[in-house]
Design an enzyme around this catalytic site. Sequence first.
Site, short mmCIF file in Angstrom:
data_model
loop_
_atom_site.label_atom_id
_atom_site.label_comp_id
_atom_site.label_asym_id
_atom_site.label_seq_id
_atom_site.Cartn_x
_atom_site.Cartn_y
_atom_site.Cartn_z
N LYS A 67 25.58 38.63 27.68
CA LYS A 67 26.55 37.53 27.79
C LYS A 67 25.92 36.13 27.72
O LYS A 67 26.60 35.17 27.40
CB LYS A 67 27.39 37.67 29.05
CG LYS A 67 28.38 38.82 28.98
CD LYS A 67 29.27 38.84 30.20
CE LYS A 67 30.32 39.91 30.10
NZ LYS A 67 31.31 39.81 31.18
N ASP A 103 37.50 35.54 30.58
CA ASP A 103 37.66 36.18 31.90
C ASP A 103 38.58 35.41 32.85
O ASP A 103 39.34 36.02 33.60
CB ASP A 103 36.30 36.38 32.57
CG ASP A 103 35.57 37.60 32.00
OD1 ASP A 103 36.23 38.45 31.38
OD2 ASP A 103 34.34 37.70 32.19
#
Length: 281
Positions: A67, A103
Amino acid sequence: MADNRAFVMGHPIAHSRSPMLHGYWLKQLGIEGSYEKLDIAPEAIAAFFADFHAQGWIGGNVTVPHKTAVIPYLDRIDADAAAMGAVNTLYWDEGALVGGNTDSLGFLGNLDELIPDWQNGAKRAVVIGAGGAARAAVYGLLQRGLEVAICNRTAAKAAALAQHFDAKPKAYGLEAMGDLLENCDLLVNATSLGMVNQPPMDFDLTRLKPSAIVYDVIYVPLETALLQAAKAKGHRTVDGLGMLLHQGTVGFAHWFKQRPEVSAPLRALLVEDIRAKTPGA
Ligand code: ATR
């Protein structure tokens, strides 16, 4: 080679549920396209991006452990990824390969869907944890104007996360939990406690404000010990599965140009898969 190819890259990747999610939407919306699982080891990232254009990827998801490692290979990251310090979604914008992070939208979308009136009177949130999931929750809640307290086993990490958001949230160690609960409208577990194969989250909820909503970002199992205890006390609860589903809608819309829906049959499909693969979930 088929057009409209998207992916999820990670290492390992076998357990990712994203292909099930995006495969469902592709079929449901009648879109010709694919969403492939790619096991990319850390040492293979450079080669993957060197070939990215030639492969014709329209974008994809990025998961653990890549990520942050993907960032040097992108043309830019967007405001959400910058705020989160991590990328989970890649998409093209006018010829530039962009890293985003869906997210916090997933975190909020789930809450908005399951408890549409949650912001009525909700002023103060307590987020337990200071990792990536906590960061998404804190960012989303600050955007909605809540006062946020971050509570973490390692208080220094809570302080660092608060600092990242210009010290708007307040930071505490876990010993402050009892006092914080009394004024808390939304309690969020963003630690790994309660996840399958991890110890349960066994905080005493006695002092939790009776009207508080309890949100656990974990979805395996679907009903954690924390949510069970909260339900038993009459609190409204939110599990973490919808966070996965809602964050997926954002990436899908970038790639396939249609915003898919989080529906009961999709949720049921994922629940069935979780139950089949996790005894007791
Ligand atoms: P993610 O990115 O998925 O949120 P992470 O970065 O590994 O995961 O963060 C895990 C979180 O769970 C951390 O806040 C961690 O607390 P520390 O910062 O003190 O490590 C928290 N956590 C994990 N195990 C815990 C435990 N046994 N008790 C309390 N908190 C725990």
